[in-house]
Design a protein around this motif. Sequence first.
Motif, PDB file in Angstrom:
ATOM      1  N   HIS A 161       0.743  -5.407  -0.647  1.00 27.27           N
ATOM      2  CA  HIS A 161       1.566  -5.037   0.500  1.00 27.27           C
ATOM      3  C   HIS A 161       2.657  -4.087   0.014  1.00 27.27           C
ATOM      4  O   HIS A 161       3.719  -4.531  -0.443  1.00 27.27           O
ATOM      5  CB  HIS A 161       2.187  -6.282   1.136  1.00 27.27           C
ATOM      6  CG  HIS A 161       1.190  -7.330   1.531  1.00 27.27           C
ATOM      7  ND1 HIS A 161       0.392  -7.223   2.648  1.00 27.27           N
ATOM      8  CD2 HIS A 161       0.840  -8.499   0.929  1.00 27.27           C
ATOM      9  CE1 HIS A 161      -0.381  -8.292   2.737  1.00 27.27           C
ATOM     10  NE2 HIS A 161      -0.141  -9.075   1.703  1.00 27.27           N
ATOM     11  N   ASP A 206       4.733  -2.394   1.564  1.00 28.04           N
ATOM     12  CA  ASP A 206       5.963  -2.478   2.355  1.00 28.04           C
ATOM     13  C   ASP A 206       6.567  -3.873   2.339  1.00 28.04           C
ATOM     14  O   ASP A 206       7.306  -4.256   3.255  1.00 28.04           O
ATOM     15  CB  ASP A 206       5.673  -2.057   3.795  1.00 28.04           C
ATOM     16  CG  ASP A 206       4.583  -2.918   4.447  1.00 28.04           C
ATOM     17  OD1 ASP A 206       3.912  -3.676   3.730  1.00 28.04           O
ATOM     18  OD2 ASP A 206       4.407  -2.812   5.679  1.00 28.04           O
ATOM     19  N   ALA A 207       6.260  -4.638   1.294  1.00 29.04           N
ATOM     20  CA  ALA A 207       6.695  -6.036   1.242  1.00 29.04           C
ATOM     21  C   ALA A 207       8.207  -6.179   1.386  1.00 29.04           C
ATOM     22  O   ALA A 207       8.696  -7.007   2.162  1.00 29.04           O
ATOM     23  CB  ALA A 207       6.222  -6.674  -0.061  1.00 29.04           C
ATOM     24  N   LYS A 208       8.959  -5.394   0.649  1.00 33.61           N
ATOM     25  CA  LYS A 208      10.419  -5.512   0.702  1.00 33.61           C
ATOM     26  C   LYS A 208      10.952  -5.152   2.079  1.00 33.61           C
ATOM     27  O   LYS A 208      11.830  -5.837   2.623  1.00 33.61           O
ATOM     28  CB  LYS A 208      11.049  -4.628  -0.367  1.00 33.61           C
ATOM     29  CG  LYS A 208      10.820  -5.134  -1.790  1.00 33.61           C
ATOM     30  CD  LYS A 208      11.554  -4.258  -2.798  1.00 33.61           C
ATOM     31  CE  LYS A 208      11.321  -4.783  -4.214  1.00 33.61           C
ATOM     32  NZ  LYS A 208      12.009  -3.931  -5.231  1.00 33.61           N
ATOM     33  N   ALA A 209      10.422  -4.092   2.665  1.00 32.01           N
ATOM     34  CA  ALA A 209      10.885  -3.664   3.988  1.00 32.01           C
ATOM     35  C   ALA A 209      10.596  -4.714   5.050  1.00 32.01           C
ATOM     36  O   ALA A 209      11.350  -4.856   6.023  1.00 32.01           O
ATOM     37  CB  ALA A 209      10.233  -2.337   4.363  1.00 32.01           C
ATOM     38  N   ARG A 210       9.505  -5.454   4.862  1.00 33.10           N
ATOM     39  CA  ARG A 210       9.122  -6.487   5.839  1.00 33.10           C
ATOM     40  C   ARG A 210       9.728  -7.846   5.521  1.00 33.10           C
ATOM     41  O   ARG A 210       9.505  -8.816   6.247  1.00 33.10           O
ATOM     42  CB  ARG A 210       7.590  -6.607   5.876  1.00 33.10           C
ATOM     43  CG  ARG A 210       6.902  -5.361   6.422  1.00 33.10           C
ATOM     44  CD  ARG A 210       5.397  -5.454   6.271  1.00 33.10           C
ATOM     45  NE  ARG A 210       4.855  -6.644   6.922  1.00 33.10           N
ATOM     46  CZ  ARG A 210       3.588  -7.051   6.803  1.00 33.10           C
ATOM     47  NH1 ARG A 210       2.739  -6.352   6.058  1.00 33.10           N
ATOM     48  NH2 ARG A 210       3.165  -8.115   7.431  1.00 33.10           N
ATOM     49  N   ARG A 253       9.051  -9.731   2.917  1.00 32.47           N
ATOM     50  CA  ARG A 253       8.106 -10.634   2.268  1.00 32.47           C
ATOM     51  C   ARG A 253       8.645 -11.067   0.908  1.00 32.47           C
ATOM     52  O   ARG A 253       9.273 -10.283   0.191  1.00 32.47           O
ATOM     53  CB  ARG A 253       6.749  -9.956   2.074  1.00 32.47           C
ATOM     54  CG  ARG A 253       5.940  -9.736   3.327  1.00 32.47           C
ATOM     55  CD  ARG A 253       4.612  -9.061   2.966  1.00 32.47           C
ATOM     56  NE  ARG A 253       3.890  -9.848   1.971  1.00 32.47           N
ATOM     57  CZ  ARG A 253       2.961 -10.749   2.243  1.00 32.47           C
ATOM     58  NH1 ARG A 253       2.624 -10.975   3.501  1.00 32.47           N
ATOM     59  NH2 ARG A 253       2.354 -11.426   1.283  1.00 32.47           N
ATOM     60  N   GLU A 282       4.560  -9.466  -3.114  1.00 30.60           N
ATOM     61  CA  GLU A 282       3.905  -8.193  -2.823  1.00 30.60           C
ATOM     62  C   GLU A 282       2.396  -8.332  -2.666  1.00 30.60           C
ATOM     63  O   GLU A 282       1.738  -7.380  -2.247  1.00 30.60           O
ATOM     64  CB  GLU A 282       4.188  -7.199  -3.953  1.00 30.60           C
ATOM     65  CG  GLU A 282       5.627  -6.745  -4.038  1.00 30.60           C
ATOM     66  CD  GLU A 282       5.817  -5.704  -5.120  1.00 30.60           C
ATOM     67  OE1 GLU A 282       6.494  -4.700  -4.852  1.00 30.60           O
ATOM     68  OE2 GLU A 282       5.281  -5.896  -6.234  1.00 30.60           O
TER      69      GLU A 282
END
Length: 238
Positions: A59, A61-65, A67, A70
């Motif tokens: 993922h 975009d893990a940090k942006a979401r 989560r 990753e």
Amino acid sequence: MERDSMRYEHVRKGIFRARPNRFAARVDIDGKEHMVHVKNTGRCRELLIPGATVLLEYHPDAKARGRKTEYSLVGVYKGKLLINMDSQAPNAAAREWLENGGFCRDTGWRPENIRREVTYGQSRFDLAFTVEGKPAFMEVKGVTLEWEGVALFPDAPTQRGVKHLEELTEAVENGFMAFVLFVIQMKGIHEFRPNEQMHKAFADALVRAREAGVKVLAYDCSVREDGFDVDQEVRCGF
């Protein structure tokens, strides 16, 4: 012919090391250990063995979401057999199978007005639709446990599963159509059976449900590293 498919983006391989809890695993990816999310809260003890090759969905975009991890663990190699382990995927695959004509092709029934997560009684069934004007419910169970070519469900006691079967049975008695679909997340399977040794109450409830008119279906899947297709019907050996 249209295919029913579940696909992942950004798939990577890793080596399973340990599972500290139901939701997380430690996996080596390119020589570095990562904590990853496990998309299956079942026991999976015969699959998640230290040293096993696993498949992970990355993922970016893990940090942006927001989560915590990753990666999500979605598949595993049991020797040469590739098994999808994503417990959320069978529901989506079953809906696609209904929408894309697989259910009609194999049963002769054309589902209409397909909906997800529909409440009936004390249960929330995975799918609901109409067949020739008659309302129907479908409960979907993902199957990852295999023994010598036989697929077994469940891999852990499931009182929730028993309740679903009892509610499906009641629905039939009240004039609805009802189905339970076992999505076997692998190929190479010649038979499906309820896992009586693991949970006899579930096995007994499945037999009672079928005798009451609940239609029991089992299908294998053509599994790839980036997803799977619902494929062929498997004989129910009970």
